[in-house]
Design an enzyme around this catalytic site. Structure first.
Site, PDB file in Angstrom:
ATOM      1  N   PRO A   9     -61.605  -4.084  -5.196  1.00 50.19           N
ATOM      2  CA  PRO A   9     -61.459  -2.399  -5.324  1.00 50.19           C
ATOM      3  C   PRO A   9     -60.653  -1.791  -6.147  1.00 50.19           C
ATOM      4  O   PRO A   9     -59.548  -2.322  -4.401  1.00 50.19           O
ATOM      5  CB  PRO A   9     -62.692  -1.522  -5.775  1.00 50.19           C
ATOM      6  CG  PRO A   9     -63.178  -2.549  -4.277  1.00 50.19           C
ATOM      7  CD  PRO A   9     -62.820  -3.828  -4.613  1.00 50.19           C
ATOM      8  N   ASN A  10     -59.836  -1.583  -6.726  1.00 49.46           N
ATOM      9  CA  ASN A  10     -58.191  -0.804  -6.460  1.00 49.46           C
ATOM     10  C   ASN A  10     -56.893  -2.169  -6.550  1.00 49.46           C
ATOM     11  O   ASN A  10     -56.584  -1.599  -6.895  1.00 49.46           O
ATOM     12  CB  ASN A  10     -57.773  -0.382  -6.196  1.00 49.46           C
ATOM     13  CG  ASN A  10     -58.976   1.913  -6.150  1.00 49.46           C
ATOM     14  OD1 ASN A  10     -58.858   1.317  -7.446  1.00 49.46           O
ATOM     15  ND2 ASN A  10     -59.969   1.292  -5.443  1.00 49.46           N
ATOM     16  N   ARG A  17     -49.398   2.968  -7.187  1.00 53.70           N
ATOM     17  CA  ARG A  17     -49.130   4.004  -6.290  1.00 53.70           C
ATOM     18  C   ARG A  17     -49.416   3.643  -4.829  1.00 53.70           C
ATOM     19  O   ARG A  17     -49.642   1.990  -4.653  1.00 53.70           O
ATOM     20  CB  ARG A  17     -50.689   4.659  -6.689  1.00 53.70           C
ATOM     21  CG  ARG A  17     -51.327   5.419  -7.882  1.00 53.70           C
ATOM     22  CD  ARG A  17     -49.797   6.332  -8.446  1.00 53.70           C
ATOM     23  NE  ARG A  17     -50.775   7.505  -7.495  1.00 53.70           N
ATOM     24  CZ  ARG A  17     -51.460   8.344  -7.953  1.00 53.70           C
ATOM     25  NH1 ARG A  17     -52.323   8.277  -8.770  1.00 53.70           N
ATOM     26  NH2 ARG A  17     -51.245   9.570  -7.012  1.00 53.70           N
ATOM     27  N   TYR A  22     -48.665  -0.229   0.332  1.00 59.46           N
ATOM     28  CA  TYR A  22     -49.154  -1.712  -0.149  1.00 59.46           C
ATOM     29  C   TYR A  22     -47.905  -2.380  -1.105  1.00 59.46           C
ATOM     30  O   TYR A  22     -48.142  -3.325  -1.952  1.00 59.46           O
ATOM     31  CB  TYR A  22     -50.188  -1.449  -1.616  1.00 59.46           C
ATOM     32  CG  TYR A  22     -51.444  -0.924  -0.639  1.00 59.46           C
ATOM     33  CD1 TYR A  22     -52.065  -2.032   0.020  1.00 59.46           C
ATOM     34  CD2 TYR A  22     -51.988   0.784  -1.219  1.00 59.46           C
ATOM     35  CE1 TYR A  22     -53.303  -0.962   1.129  1.00 59.46           C
ATOM     36  CE2 TYR A  22     -53.246   1.024  -0.350  1.00 59.46           C
ATOM     37  CZ  TYR A  22     -53.394   0.060   0.528  1.00 59.46           C
ATOM     38  OH  TYR A  22     -54.814   0.895   0.958  1.00 59.46           O
ATOM     39  N   ASN A  73     -59.585 -10.438  -0.357  1.00 60.18           N
ATOM     40  CA  ASN A  73     -59.176  -9.259  -0.025  1.00 60.18           C
ATOM     41  C   ASN A  73     -60.294  -8.367  -0.398  1.00 60.18           C
ATOM     42  O   ASN A  73     -59.989  -7.867  -1.890  1.00 60.18           O
ATOM     43  CB  ASN A  73     -58.462  -9.201  -0.051  1.00 60.18           C
ATOM     44  CG  ASN A  73     -57.693  -7.295   0.227  1.00 60.18           C
ATOM     45  OD1 ASN A  73     -58.562  -6.646   0.709  1.00 60.18           O
ATOM     46  ND2 ASN A  73     -56.549  -7.134   0.010  1.00 60.18           N
ATOM     47  N   ALA A  76     -61.890  -2.099  -0.836  1.00 60.60           N
ATOM     48  CA  ALA A  76     -62.213  -0.797   0.398  1.00 60.60           C
ATOM     49  C   ALA A  76     -64.144  -1.841   0.319  1.00 60.60           C
ATOM     50  O   ALA A  76     -64.902  -1.394   2.301  1.00 60.60           O
ATOM     51  CB  ALA A  76     -62.918   0.370  -0.446  1.00 60.60           C
ATOM     52  N   GLU A  97     -59.699 -14.093   5.365  1.00 60.60           N
ATOM     53  CA  GLU A  97     -60.520 -12.733   4.883  1.00 60.60           C
ATOM     54  C   GLU A  97     -58.229 -11.912   4.882  1.00 60.60           C
ATOM     55  O   GLU A  97     -58.097 -13.092   5.598  1.00 60.60           O
ATOM     56  CB  GLU A  97     -60.735 -11.534   5.984  1.00 60.60           C
ATOM     57  CG  GLU A  97     -60.932  -9.970   6.000  1.00 60.60           C
ATOM     58  CD  GLU A  97     -61.138  -9.744   6.704  1.00 60.60           C
ATOM     59  OE1 GLU A  97     -61.042 -10.195   7.757  1.00 60.60           O
ATOM     60  OE2 GLU A  97     -61.824  -8.260   6.534  1.00 60.60           O
ATOM     61  N   HIS A  99     -55.517  -8.890   5.013  1.00 60.03           N
ATOM     62  CA  HIS A  99     -55.739  -7.455   4.471  1.00 60.03           C
ATOM     63  C   HIS A  99     -53.724  -6.776   4.138  1.00 60.03           C
ATOM     64  O   HIS A  99     -53.312  -7.680   5.241  1.00 60.03           O
ATOM     65  CB  HIS A  99     -56.222  -6.172   5.781  1.00 60.03           C
ATOM     66  CG  HIS A  99     -57.748  -6.634   5.289  1.00 60.03           C
ATOM     67  ND1 HIS A  99     -58.626  -5.980   4.280  1.00 60.03           N
ATOM     68  CD2 HIS A  99     -58.162  -7.093   5.912  1.00 60.03           C
ATOM     69  CE1 HIS A  99     -59.715  -6.306   4.746  1.00 60.03           C
ATOM     70  NE2 HIS A  99     -60.316  -7.010   5.156  1.00 60.03           N
ATOM     71  N   ILE A 100     -53.298  -6.681   2.474  1.00 60.71           N
ATOM     72  CA  ILE A 100     -51.730  -6.261   2.804  1.00 60.71           C
ATOM     73  C   ILE A 100     -51.611  -5.276   3.376  1.00 60.71           C
ATOM     74  O   ILE A 100     -50.760  -5.751   4.422  1.00 60.71           O
ATOM     75  CB  ILE A 100     -51.690  -5.453   1.433  1.00 60.71           C
ATOM     76  CG1 ILE A 100     -52.218  -6.566   0.146  1.00 60.71           C
ATOM     77  CG2 ILE A 100     -50.182  -5.279   1.493  1.00 60.71           C
ATOM     78  CD1 ILE A 100     -52.789  -5.859  -0.753  1.00 60.71           C
ATOM     79  N   ARG A 106     -55.035   2.084  11.260  1.00 58.25           N
ATOM     80  CA  ARG A 106     -55.096   3.013   9.755  1.00 58.25           C
ATOM     81  C   ARG A 106     -56.336   3.341  10.586  1.00 58.25           C
ATOM     82  O   ARG A 106     -56.554   3.721  11.763  1.00 58.25           O
ATOM     83  CB  ARG A 106     -55.092   2.348   9.031  1.00 58.25           C
ATOM     84  CG  ARG A 106     -53.777   1.921   8.031  1.00 58.25           C
ATOM     85  CD  ARG A 106     -54.046   0.935   6.921  1.00 58.25           C
ATOM     86  NE  ARG A 106     -53.969   1.917   5.714  1.00 58.25           N
ATOM     87  CZ  ARG A 106     -54.413   1.912   4.547  1.00 58.25           C
ATOM     88  NH1 ARG A 106     -55.149   0.850   3.913  1.00 58.25           N
ATOM     89  NH2 ARG A 106     -54.126   2.833   4.032  1.00 58.25           N
TER      90      ARG A 106
HETATM   91  O1  CA2 Z   1     -54.962  -3.900   3.239  1.00 53.41           O
HETATM   92  C1  CA2 Z   1     -55.128  -4.261   2.157  1.00 53.41           C
HETATM   93  O2  CA2 Z   1     -55.505  -5.050   1.686  1.00 53.41           O
HETATM   94  C2  CA2 Z   1     -57.118  -2.922   2.254  1.00 53.41           C
HETATM   95  O3  CA2 Z   1     -57.668  -4.467   2.708  1.00 53.41           O
HETATM   96  C3  CA2 Z   1     -56.536  -2.545   0.810  1.00 53.41           C
HETATM   97  C4  CA2 Z   1     -57.446  -2.230   0.410  1.00 53.41           C
HETATM   98  C5  CA2 Z   1     -58.010  -0.774   1.909  1.00 53.41           C
HETATM   99  O4  CA2 Z   1     -59.177   0.402   1.487  1.00 53.41           O
HETATM  100  C6  CA2 Z   1     -58.633  -1.551   2.912  1.00 53.41           C
HETATM  101  O5  CA2 Z   1     -59.081  -0.796   3.832  1.00 53.41           O
HETATM  102  C7  CA2 Z   1     -57.581  -2.273   2.580  1.00 53.41           C
HETATM  103  C8  CA2 Z   1     -57.525  -0.208  -0.965  1.00 53.41           C
HETATM  104  C9  CA2 Z   1     -56.438  -1.179  -2.110  1.00 53.41           C
HETATM  105  C10 CA2 Z   1     -56.213  -0.147  -2.893  1.00 53.41           C
HETATM  106  O6  CA2 Z   1     -54.830  -1.065  -3.183  1.00 53.41           O
HETATM  107  C11 CA2 Z   1     -54.319  -0.004  -3.967  1.00 53.41           C
HETATM  108  C12 CA2 Z   1     -53.106  -0.414  -4.727  1.00 53.41           C
HETATM  109  C13 CA2 Z   1     -52.502   0.851  -5.174  1.00 53.41           C
HETATM  110  C14 CA2 Z   1     -52.688   2.331  -5.564  1.00 53.41           C
HETATM  111  C15 CA2 Z   1     -54.100   2.155  -4.387  1.00 53.41           C
HETATM  112  C16 CA2 Z   1     -54.551   1.953  -3.808  1.00 53.41           C
END
Ligand code: CA2
Length: 143
Positions: A9-10, A17, A22, A73, A76, A97, A99-100, A106
């Site tokens: 998701p997202n 954003r 990210y 990835n 959340a 796995e 994570h960006i 964090r």
């Molecule tokens: O660091 C990562 O790749 C995460 O998987 C990204 C997730 C976060 O919930 C994990 O804890 C770590 C969130 C992805 C949301 O991506 C966004 C992109 C643009 C704007 C807002 C959120």
């Protein structure tokens, strides 16, 4: 080798954003980058992104017998989803796995990964290059 790259998701909001966390590349830009990197590695790649936990589970199930590795990835859902963990265990396809961001630096809740329990390797905090590193890792360890 053929890889499935799964994003949760997202991730489709990349570049729109929170660029400080990210980066500025869009999701479409990420796919273009990874298509090129997969070709350089001599690998095939397909992509799946969803904001829905069930759709992610179904995509993992459908990978059975079709791909040699999964790069995931779960975003959340990393920190909440036993369903995604169980799907990865059920198909038993080698998975890495990604994570960006550096989730270890964090919030405490981001330091729990259910999906990671079913993955052979985890790459954190390497930005978009983490996905390329995951393909390299799978090619080196699972071909
Ligand atoms: O660091 C990562 O790749 C995460 O998987 C990204 C997730 C976060 O919930 C994990 O804890 C770590 C969130 C992805 C949301 O991506 C966004 C992109 C643009 C704007 C807002 C959120």
């Amino acid at each position: 080798m053929k890889f499935l790259i799964v994003n949760g998701p997202n991730i489709n909001m990349l570049g729109i954003r929170e660029p400080d966390i990210y980066g500025t590349l869009t999701y479409e830009g990420l796919l273009e980058y990874l298509k090129g990197e997969a070709a350089r590695l001599g690998c095939e790649v397909e992509f799946f992104q969803s904001n829905s936990e069930g759709e992610l589970v179904t995509a993992i199930q459908k990978a059975l017998g079709r791909v040699d590795g999964i790069v995931i990835n779960p975003a959340a859902y990393t920190h909440t989803s036993v369903a995604i963990l169980d799907a990865l265990k059920a198909v038993s396809i080698p998975a890495v796995e990604v994570h960006i961001s550096d989730v270890d630096s964090r919030e405490a809740f981001r330091q729990i990964s259910y999906a990671g329990l079913a993955c052979k390797h985890t790459i954190k905090g390497q930005g978009f290059d983490g996905y390329r590193q995951a393909m390299v890792w799978l090619k080196a360890h699972c071909s």
